[in-house]
Scaffold this active site. Structure first.
Site, PDB file in Angstrom:
ATOM      1  CB  ILE A  24      -5.362 -13.975  -4.709  1.00 52.31           C
ATOM      2  CG1 ILE A  24      -4.836 -15.330  -4.245  1.00 52.31           C
ATOM      3  CG2 ILE A  24      -6.564 -14.147  -5.629  1.00 52.31           C
ATOM      4  CD1 ILE A  24      -5.770 -16.048  -3.306  1.00 52.31           C
TER       5      ILE A  24
ATOM      6  CB  ILE B 102      -0.972  -0.016   1.217  1.00 49.65           C
ATOM      7  CG1 ILE B 102      -1.909  -1.233   1.129  1.00 49.65           C
ATOM      8  CG2 ILE B 102      -1.767   1.278   1.310  1.00 49.65           C
ATOM      9  CD1 ILE B 102      -2.758  -1.288  -0.125  1.00 49.65           C
TER      10      ILE B 102
ATOM     11  CB  SER C  45      -8.169 -10.324   1.665  1.00 50.64           C
ATOM     12  OG  SER C  45      -8.734 -10.765   0.465  1.00 50.64           O
TER      13      SER C  45
ATOM     14  CB  CYS D 267      17.627 -27.932  -0.251  1.00 48.74           C
ATOM     15  SG  CYS D 267      18.623 -26.451  -0.515  1.00 48.74           S
TER      16      CYS D 267
ATOM     17  CB  CYS E 187      15.810 -25.858  -4.878  1.00 42.64           C
ATOM     18  SG  CYS E 187      16.729 -26.921  -3.773  1.00 42.64           S
TER      19      CYS E 187
ATOM     20  CG  HIS F 236      -9.318 -11.511  -4.213  1.00 39.71           C
ATOM     21  ND1 HIS F 236      -9.641 -12.806  -3.890  1.00 39.71           N
ATOM     22  CD2 HIS F 236      -8.381 -11.127  -3.322  1.00 39.71           C
ATOM     23  CE1 HIS F 236      -8.926 -13.180  -2.835  1.00 39.71           C
ATOM     24  NE2 HIS F 236      -8.153 -12.182  -2.476  1.00 39.71           N
TER      25      HIS F 236
ATOM     26  CB  SER G  19      -2.626 -15.437  -0.702  1.00 41.63           C
ATOM     27  OG  SER G  19      -2.870 -15.740   0.638  1.00 41.63           O
TER      28      SER G  19
ATOM     29  CB  CYS H 161      19.263 -20.916  -5.249  1.00 41.67           C
ATOM     30  SG  CYS H 161      17.666 -21.721  -5.010  1.00 41.67           S
TER      31      CYS H 161
ATOM     32  NE  ARG I 210      -6.333 -13.314   6.355  1.00 40.92           N
ATOM     33  CZ  ARG I 210      -6.222 -14.469   7.014  1.00 40.92           C
ATOM     34  NH1 ARG I 210      -6.013 -14.483   8.322  1.00 40.92           N
ATOM     35  NH2 ARG I 210      -6.305 -15.611   6.369  1.00 40.92           N
TER      36      ARG I 210
END
Lengths: 418, 511
Positions: free
Chosen positions: B50, B15, B364, B467, B434, B52, B48, B432, B314
């Site tokens: 997303i 924000i 959210s 790892c 992985c 929305h 997360s 790295c 949150r």
């Protein structure tokens, strides 16, 4: 760059180096050994304690010394060794050769066309996420192997008040190592009712330094925001659930994890190699060839060994098989399944050959006393029988079985109480 | 000496970052003060990711009003700021008659919120779209306009672009005193640095109530709502193509299955109101809850495939009135009346203190709404008397300094790798493996100012793989030391107090 070879060996640890030397001894000259580290030797380079090589070289060496013996042979045989080089892809070609794509610090991107591939990538350590220890996420939590590298190679002590979860060999070795460097190792916590590491390490690394070992316990919480401050230790009930009413706290600034090793088979999966869910290593035949023709596997990426000596031995056998494969001399023989029964956690290989003897490696499910190990055919012909006073999951058994008779449909291996 | 600005934004999460970039369009002197050692290290780091579709929030709330317009902004934003964004859609799935009527309710709500292409799809089509879903599923509400981004990469992009356009971003600077004196806001920080500004934007996340209280605004409180999330191994693959929601309960949107824009699947989050604003601990119960719920949606999900877990808090805003009414509703529930859950809305805009603008309680769909929230904040500043004069030199374009090798390898585009290596040799050094992150990417991140292990992890994904930095920690310590000269024992995970090693045992390899 494009290059054509007979074999690419992925990983220049003990397995890869021994496989490369064995290939050379078996007359295969055009081979390439690649490793992502700047020096060959793999994890041996950070294992500065001694005890390596007792079986193979008949003397007690440190890890780097053991590695040096093989590095000398690699150099003497002028085997092409690429360091700081990582295999990023393997593809099958129409003519059954493979293309191995190598990203190398010095050489950039390279396409290696090869008849055979030896997977010798070793293991990685299981980490906090794999075992889901609840609690906060501060600094000061690392695998025992990372701590070993920091102390032995980099010369930094990760912390001074140490708790170790898991009694695997690296954890035990690090308990002693951290103590020697002035840290206070408060406890080793083990989920199982028996230690995960070798008995000699329990004695030499814990008992000699009065470090307590809590069996059937776990860490049920971690606290501290920036740096770890405390762990909550709980005894476990028979369902492996923490008994919170009996838990106690240990203040610490470091938590080392020695909770098992996982073969690094992500590359193997990419090219269609099938894995045994128990060992997480590839299914192999007696030639140590995976289900993908031309792709072989040996060392800790195939099964986690207790001793590097046996890794070298397995890789030597593997190298000989690969040489036969390259010369189109790998016999197509009739293989029958080897079935594990009572108390056998796994047995390798998973198949045996009719008309031949075989070397098997296996581990029991849990410790037991006075057990007899038998290997029999479906028509009850005994191929092997031995009594053991004690068996432990931490000690791999290696046995030679008799020639498998004609008309055998399967062979089974099991432990029985006397 | 006092640093003087027209506007100071407190907090450099998504924000604060979006507001900073928005304000950099104008001729203004703007600073962002962030208490953590790096940007995006607070609430935003556990987002997360997303974007929305917009059918969850009630139409009469700010959340409901801002979510769809925010969503629409992302195509252009992603083009301008060069961060990964995928409009993969979201599905809210129903397993029973009751849940089907819930879908209908959210369909109507989504329509009121102007969610485009919203539809309810039947079992057959649903399982065709998502074959790994539980076959007991009945139907789903489908919002194809939803998408996923990487929240910190978005935040870094906004901040970098704001900096390009003249905004001053100061990290490790915790505001401990804020007062208004003769029309000017005066700030003192923990390091005893002083700043002054004509306007303050409060984007302090979990601590927005504490910042507001410093100027006498006490009409809201931030309650941390804890969410645990679990990241699965990349090997598991994309179990789902779209974000999968269960039908929500009174308390939360439920446990989701999120195919992250970077590849691996994430499951979670839980939702638990707590007191402690620094309680980032995962729990045994959380793990069980997340996987029980996730397995109901996609039965093949296994907790043994988890490679790491984390907690996000949150910042849920509640007015003091609603705290009281919530208390009463709990009492009502004992007497048999159904308690009405009061969900905290965004608190955005002007306040009783002229020049003090809130961007608080942004949970959210705050990430989705962030570009619109930023516009609302600049409007509020305008209304409070700030002169907004367009800066003709404003450059909306930010390009990633280096490409990620991972995405090129995923497409097996080896000739592109060859080209990159030719341009920059550091691309041939895989640090790295992985996540296939090279020295080129890590050095670029360090040069952008990310000098902690977590900062580099968020900027490059190094250490996020299976790892969990077991192999690359020492290599990254080396690179940070090489590039910045910071002694290894002073390099931290996430700021002072979180050093990786304590003492050098002997003279280092350089000495």
């Amino acid at each position: 760059m494009k290059k054509k070879v007979d074999a690419v060996i992925i990983g220049a640890g003990p397995a890869g180096m021994a496989a490369a030397v064995s290939l050379r001894e078996n007359g295969i000259k055009n081979i390439l050994l690649v490793d992502r580290e700047p020096v060959a030797g793999g994890i041996l380079q950070q294992c500065i304690h001694n005890g390596f090589g007792v079986h193979h070289f008949k003397e007690e060496l440190t890890g780097p010394e053991y590695a040096e013996r093989y590095i000398d042979q690699i150099n003497k045989n002028k085997i092409d060794l690429w360091l700081d080089s990582c295999v990023i892809d393997i593809e099958k070609n129409q003519d059954d050769t493979k293309t191995v794509v190598v990203l190398s610090k010095e050489r950039g991107i390279n396409y290696i066309n090869t008849k055979a591939v030896v997977l010798a990538m070793g293991c990685r350590e299981r980490n906090r996420g794999n075992i889901n220890i609840p609690g906060s996420r501060p600094a000061g939590i690392m695998t025992a192997g990372t701590a070993q590298k920091l102390v032995n190679i980099y010369g930094y002590l990760p912390g001074k008040e140490v708790v170790i979860l898991g009694s695997g060999d690296i954890g035990l070795i690090m308990a002693r190592r951290m103590t020697w460097e002035g840290a206070n190792v408060k406890a080793v916590i083990e989920l199982q009712s028996y230690p995960g590491g070798l008995n000699r390490n329990i004695v030499q690394c814990l008992n000699d330094f009065d470090i307590p070992l809590y069996l059937s316990h776990t860490i049920s919480n971690i606290s501290g925001n920036d740096r770890i401050e405390e762990v909550e230790v709980s005894p476990l009930d028979e369902n492996f659930e923490a008994i919170k009413s009996k838990s106690f706290n240990l203040k610490c600034d470091t938590l080392l994890l020695s909770v098992g090793l996982i073969p690094e088979n992500e590359l193997s999966i990419k090219i269609g190699v099938k894995l045994d869910p128990v060992t997480r290593g590839a299914y192999v035949d007696k030639n140590l060839m995976t289900i993908v023709p031309g792709i072989f596997s040996c060392g800790n990426v195939l099964q986690v060994h207790d001793l590097v000596d046996f890794v070298s031995e397995e890789a030597k056998i593997c190298g000989a098989s690969v040489a036969k494969y390259i010369n189109n001399k790998l016999e197509k023989s009739k293989e029958i399944p080897l079935q594990k029964r009572n108390l056998v956690r796994y047995v390798l290989p998973s198949k045996v050959e009719i008309g031949k003897p075989a070397l098997l490696s296996l581990r029991p499910m849990h410790p037991a006393k006075n057990m007899t190990l038998t290997v029999k055919t479906n028509s009850s012909v005994e191929l092997f029988k031995r009594k053991y006073k004690n068996i432990f999951p931490s000690i791999m058994l290696r046995i030679n079985i008799d020639v498998v008779p004609e008309d055998t449909e399967f062979v089974e291996i099991k432990f029985e109480k006397e | 000496m006092i640093d003087k600005y027209d506007v100071i934004i407190i907090g450099a999460g998504v924000i604060g970052a979006a507001i900073a970039r928005e304000l950099s369009r104008y001729h203004l002197s703007v600073a962002v003060l962030e208490k953590e050692i790096d940007v995006s290290f607070g609430v935003s780091k556990a987002n997360s990711g997303i974007i929305h579709g917009g059918f969850h929030a009630p139409p009469d709330t700010l959340k409901g009003k801002l979510v769809v317009p925010g969503n629409r902004k992302f195509d252009r934003l992603c083009e301008e700021l060069d961060f990964p964004f995928e409009r993969n859609g979201e599905l809210m799935v129903a397993f029973s008659e009751d849940e089907i009527s819930t879908l209908q309710f959210y369909y109507d709500r989504g329509k009121k919120n102007n969610v485009p292409y919203l539809e309810i799809i039947g079992k057959e089509r649903l399982l065709e779209l998502e074959p790994n879903l539980n076959p007991d599923v009945e139907c789903a509400l489908y919002a194809p306009s939803a998408g996923v981004i990487c929240p910190y990469e978005y935040c870094f992009a906004l901040i970098e672009n704001a900096k390009q356009n003249g905004v001053n971003v100061i990290t490790g600077e915790k505001v401990i005193e804020l007062k208004k004196n003769a029309g000017i806001f005066e700030i003192k920080t923990e390091k005893n640095n002083k700043y002054s500004a004509l306007y303050i934007v409060n984007a302090a996340g979990l601590f927005a109530d504490e910042i507001a209280r410093m100027v006498g605004i006490t009409n809201f409180k931030i309650v941390p709502r804890k969410g645990e999330e679990y990241l699965l191994d990349r090997r598991v693959g994309k179990l789902v193509k779209r974000v999968i929601f269960p039908c929500p309960t009174k308390k939360s949107k439920g446990m989701l299955i999120i195919p992250t824009v970077d590849g691996p699947v994430m499951v979670g989050p839980t939702a638990l109101d707590i007191e402690d604003k620094v309680d980032f601990s995962t729990t045994r119960d959380g793990l069980k809850t997340v996987f029980n719920h996730a397995q109901k949606l996609v039965p093949s999900i296994r907790s043994t495939d988890a490679i790491t877990s984390f907690v996000g808090l949150r910042p849920a805003a509640t007015s003091n009135y609603s705290i009281i009414s919530k208390f009463f509703s709990i009492i009502k529930s004992f007497t048999g009346t159904k308690p009405e859950y009061i969900d905290g809305d965004f608190i955005i805009g002007r306040t009783t203190v002229s020049g003090f603008i809130n961007a608080a309680g942004i949970q959210s769909p705050g990430l989705t709404a962030s570009p619109i929230i930023a516009e609302h904040i600049s409007d509020a500043l305008l209304k409070d008397g700030l002169k907004l004069e367009k800066n003709p030199a404003f450059n909306p374009i930010r390009k990633r300094k280096v490409k990620h090798l991972r995405s090129i390898l995923d497409e097996k585009n080896f000739s592109e790798v060859e080209k990159l290596v030719k341009e920059n040799k550091k691309y041939s050094n895989l640090v790295c493996r992985c996540e296939n992150v090279t020295e080129a990417e890590i050095v670029a991140a360090i040069k952008m100012g990310h000098t902690t292990l977590d900062g580099i992890k968020f900027a490059t994904r190094a250490g996020t793989g299976r790892c969990q930095a077991g192999f690359c920690t020492t290599r990254i310590l080396d690179l940070i030391h090489q590039e910045t000269g910071i002694p290894v024992e002073q390099i931290t995970k996430k700021g002072p107090g979180s050093e990786i090693v304590l003492t050098p045992l002997r003279k280092g390899r350089d000495g």
